[in-house]
Motif scaffolding. Structure first.
Motif, PDB file in Angstrom:
ATOM      1  N   MET A   1     -33.078 -50.519 -16.981  1.00  0.00           N
ATOM      2  CA  MET A   1     -34.655 -50.340 -16.274  1.00  0.00           C
ATOM      3  C   MET A   1     -34.364 -51.035 -14.794  1.00  0.00           C
ATOM      4  SD  MET A   1     -38.088 -50.892 -18.453  1.00  0.00           S
ATOM      5  CE  MET A   1     -37.941 -51.063 -20.120  1.00  0.00           C
ATOM      6  N   PRO A   2     -34.895 -50.535 -14.012  1.00  0.00           N
ATOM      7  CA  PRO A   2     -34.765 -51.039 -12.504  1.00  0.00           C
ATOM      8  C   PRO A   2     -35.591 -52.615 -12.599  1.00  0.00           C
ATOM      9  CG  PRO A   2     -35.377 -48.676 -12.583  1.00  0.00           C
ATOM     10  CD  PRO A   2     -35.576 -49.128 -13.851  1.00  0.00           C
ATOM     11  N   GLN A   3     -34.975 -53.335 -11.597  1.00  0.00           N
ATOM     12  CA  GLN A   3     -35.575 -54.270 -11.453  1.00  0.00           C
ATOM     13  C   GLN A   3     -36.408 -54.347 -10.376  1.00  0.00           C
ATOM     14  OE1 GLN A   3     -32.449 -57.508 -11.392  1.00  0.00           O
ATOM     15  NE2 GLN A   3     -33.101 -57.943 -13.527  1.00  0.00           N
ATOM     16  N   VAL A   4     -37.566 -54.971 -10.196  1.00  0.00           N
ATOM     17  CA  VAL A   4     -38.396 -55.284  -9.005  1.00  0.00           C
ATOM     18  C   VAL A   4     -38.377 -56.565  -8.550  1.00  0.00           C
ATOM     19  CG1 VAL A   4     -40.499 -54.708  -7.656  1.00  0.00           C
ATOM     20  CG2 VAL A   4     -39.827 -53.062  -9.705  1.00  0.00           C
ATOM     21  N   ILE A   5     -37.695 -56.964  -7.729  1.00  0.00           N
ATOM     22  CA  ILE A   5     -37.459 -58.354  -7.180  1.00  0.00           C
ATOM     23  C   ILE A   5     -38.473 -58.844  -6.092  1.00  0.00           C
ATOM     24  CG2 ILE A   5     -36.007 -60.167  -6.400  1.00  0.00           C
ATOM     25  CD1 ILE A   5     -33.570 -57.770  -7.587  1.00  0.00           C
ATOM     26  N   ARG A  56     -37.029 -54.601   1.192  1.00  0.00           N
ATOM     27  CA  ARG A  56     -35.753 -55.125   1.689  1.00  0.00           C
ATOM     28  C   ARG A  56     -34.670 -54.336   1.173  1.00  0.00           C
ATOM     29  NH1 ARG A  56     -37.384 -56.542   6.468  1.00  0.00           N
ATOM     30  NH2 ARG A  56     -39.191 -58.176   6.321  1.00  0.00           N
ATOM     31  N   GLU A  57     -34.613 -53.973   0.069  1.00  0.00           N
ATOM     32  CA  GLU A  57     -33.643 -53.227  -0.692  1.00  0.00           C
ATOM     33  C   GLU A  57     -34.252 -52.194  -1.419  1.00  0.00           C
ATOM     34  OE1 GLU A  57     -30.331 -55.829  -2.459  1.00  0.00           O
ATOM     35  OE2 GLU A  57     -30.838 -57.131  -1.084  1.00  0.00           O
ATOM     36  N   GLY A  58     -33.415 -50.981  -1.483  1.00  0.00           N
ATOM     37  CA  GLY A  58     -33.852 -49.789  -2.335  1.00  0.00           C
ATOM     38  C   GLY A  58     -34.904 -48.881  -1.785  1.00  0.00           C
ATOM     39  N   PHE A  59     -35.144 -49.200  -0.508  1.00  0.00           N
ATOM     40  CA  PHE A  59     -36.216 -48.435   0.190  1.00  0.00           C
ATOM     41  C   PHE A  59     -35.824 -46.650  -0.133  1.00  0.00           C
ATOM     42  CE2 PHE A  59     -37.732 -45.920   3.802  1.00  0.00           C
ATOM     43  CZ  PHE A  59     -38.906 -46.216   3.995  1.00  0.00           C
ATOM     44  N   ASP A  60     -34.433 -46.458   0.163  1.00  0.00           N
ATOM     45  CA  ASP A  60     -33.968 -45.212   0.181  1.00  0.00           C
ATOM     46  C   ASP A  60     -34.144 -44.365  -1.088  1.00  0.00           C
ATOM     47  OD1 ASP A  60     -33.661 -45.215   2.977  1.00  0.00           O
ATOM     48  OD2 ASP A  60     -31.579 -45.858   2.686  1.00  0.00           O
ATOM     49  N   SER A  61     -34.173 -45.331  -2.161  1.00  0.00           N
ATOM     50  CA  SER A  61     -34.250 -44.734  -3.536  1.00  0.00           C
ATOM     51  C   SER A  61     -35.758 -43.948  -3.733  1.00  0.00           C
ATOM     52  CB  SER A  61     -33.934 -45.634  -4.661  1.00  0.00           C
ATOM     53  OG  SER A  61     -34.934 -46.754  -4.717  1.00  0.00           O
ATOM     54  N   LEU A  62     -36.721 -44.338  -3.021  1.00  0.00           N
ATOM     55  CA  LEU A  62     -38.018 -43.991  -3.147  1.00  0.00           C
ATOM     56  C   LEU A  62     -38.333 -42.767  -2.674  1.00  0.00           C
ATOM     57  CD1 LEU A  62     -39.998 -47.198  -1.971  1.00  0.00           C
ATOM     58  CD2 LEU A  62     -39.337 -46.380  -4.474  1.00  0.00           C
ATOM     59  N   ASP A  63     -39.142 -41.952  -3.179  1.00  0.00           N
ATOM     60  CA  ASP A  63     -39.635 -40.732  -2.705  1.00  0.00           C
ATOM     61  C   ASP A  63     -40.177 -40.827  -1.142  1.00  0.00           C
ATOM     62  OD1 ASP A  63     -38.883 -39.011  -4.729  1.00  0.00           O
ATOM     63  OD2 ASP A  63     -40.785 -38.982  -5.742  1.00  0.00           O
ATOM     64  N   GLU A  64     -39.934 -39.812  -0.346  1.00  0.00           N
ATOM     65  CA  GLU A  64     -40.663 -40.133   1.113  1.00  0.00           C
ATOM     66  C   GLU A  64     -42.068 -40.394   0.966  1.00  0.00           C
ATOM     67  OE1 GLU A  64     -39.366 -37.653   4.381  1.00  0.00           O
ATOM     68  OE2 GLU A  64     -37.308 -37.568   3.469  1.00  0.00           O
ATOM     69  N   ALA A  65     -42.732 -41.097   2.015  1.00  0.00           N
ATOM     70  CA  ALA A  65     -44.109 -41.255   2.113  1.00  0.00           C
ATOM     71  C   ALA A  65     -44.802 -39.954   2.595  1.00  0.00           C
ATOM     72  CB  ALA A  65     -44.508 -42.211   3.020  1.00  0.00           C
ATOM     73  N   ASP A  66     -45.893 -39.550   2.324  1.00  0.00           N
ATOM     74  CA  ASP A  66     -46.389 -38.137   2.441  1.00  0.00           C
ATOM     75  C   ASP A  66     -47.176 -38.659   3.865  1.00  0.00           C
ATOM     76  OD1 ASP A  66     -49.001 -39.713   1.685  1.00  0.00           O
ATOM     77  OD2 ASP A  66     -49.279 -38.264   0.015  1.00  0.00           O
ATOM     78  N   ASP A  95     -32.682 -50.764  -8.286  1.00  0.00           N
ATOM     79  CA  ASP A  95     -33.468 -51.988  -8.082  1.00  0.00           C
ATOM     80  C   ASP A  95     -34.096 -52.211  -6.842  1.00  0.00           C
ATOM     81  OD1 ASP A  95     -32.303 -52.760 -10.558  1.00  0.00           O
ATOM     82  OD2 ASP A  95     -31.105 -54.165  -9.944  1.00  0.00           O
ATOM     83  N   LEU A  96     -35.301 -52.700  -6.763  1.00  0.00           N
ATOM     84  CA  LEU A  96     -36.148 -52.958  -5.392  1.00  0.00           C
ATOM     85  C   LEU A  96     -36.267 -54.459  -4.982  1.00  0.00           C
ATOM     86  CD1 LEU A  96     -38.846 -50.337  -5.928  1.00  0.00           C
ATOM     87  CD2 LEU A  96     -36.777 -50.005  -4.736  1.00  0.00           C
ATOM     88  N   VAL A  97     -36.185 -54.878  -3.935  1.00  0.00           N
ATOM     89  CA  VAL A  97     -36.309 -56.079  -3.298  1.00  0.00           C
ATOM     90  C   VAL A  97     -37.680 -55.949  -2.495  1.00  0.00           C
ATOM     91  CG1 VAL A  97     -35.586 -58.127  -2.069  1.00  0.00           C
ATOM     92  CG2 VAL A  97     -34.029 -56.980  -3.535  1.00  0.00           C
ATOM     93  N   VAL A  98     -38.684 -56.680  -2.718  1.00  0.00           N
ATOM     94  CA  VAL A  98     -39.855 -56.393  -2.226  1.00  0.00           C
ATOM     95  C   VAL A  98     -40.465 -57.839  -1.411  1.00  0.00           C
ATOM     96  CG1 VAL A  98     -42.367 -55.802  -2.698  1.00  0.00           C
ATOM     97  CG2 VAL A  98     -40.656 -54.919  -3.991  1.00  0.00           C
ATOM     98  N   GLU A  99     -40.797 -57.501  -0.156  1.00  0.00           N
ATOM     99  CA  GLU A  99     -41.547 -58.660   0.478  1.00  0.00           C
ATOM    100  C   GLU A  99     -42.934 -58.335   0.600  1.00  0.00           C
ATOM    101  OE1 GLU A  99     -41.579 -60.821   4.914  1.00  0.00           O
ATOM    102  OE2 GLU A  99     -39.759 -59.721   4.052  1.00  0.00           O
TER     103      GLU A  99
END
Length: 112
Positions: A1-5, A56-66, A95-99
């Motif tokens: 499972m991906p981590q959300v940091i 801060r990390e993993g942005f490109d793994s997400l689907d594009e914003a509509d 994994d995602l790093v979120v601010e």
């Protein structure tokens, strides 16, 4: 499972957090079910900017914003190139790093 940091945030998550996320789950849902109270004034309907986060990390793994999310993000405080609404940021396989930004634009809470 991906981590959300989640990086430390003075009020919502002072020590930061490393959480498990499921593919298909939103960043906001991961935060809320783990006690990180990111504002979500529109109840996750993509109608406000209160759940704005910066990836801060993993942005490109997400689907594009509509287009609707992009239009709302234009109104968010502290907008950056890697900004997303956490209710619309759906976890994929990385994994995602979120601010969590220090401020939100929440007209309801500003009027009290």
């Amino acid at each position: 499972m991906p981590q959300v940091i989640f990086l430390p945030h003075d009020e919502l998550c002072p020590d930061g957090a490393v959480l498990e996320g499921k593919e298909g789950e939103s960043v906001l849902d991961v935060a809320l079910k783990n006690g990180i109270g990111i504002e979500h004034a529109c109840e996750k309907s993509c109608a406000c900017t209160t759940c704005h986060v910066i990836l801060r990390e993993g942005f490109d793994s997400l689907d594009e914003a509509d287009d609707l999310e992009e239009d709302l993000l234009d109104k968010a405080w502290g907008l950056e190139a890697e900004s997303r609404l956490s209710c619309q940021a759906i976890i994929q396989d990385e994994d995602l790093v979120v601010e969590i930004p220090k401020y939100t634009i929440n007209h309801a809470s500003e009027q009290h």
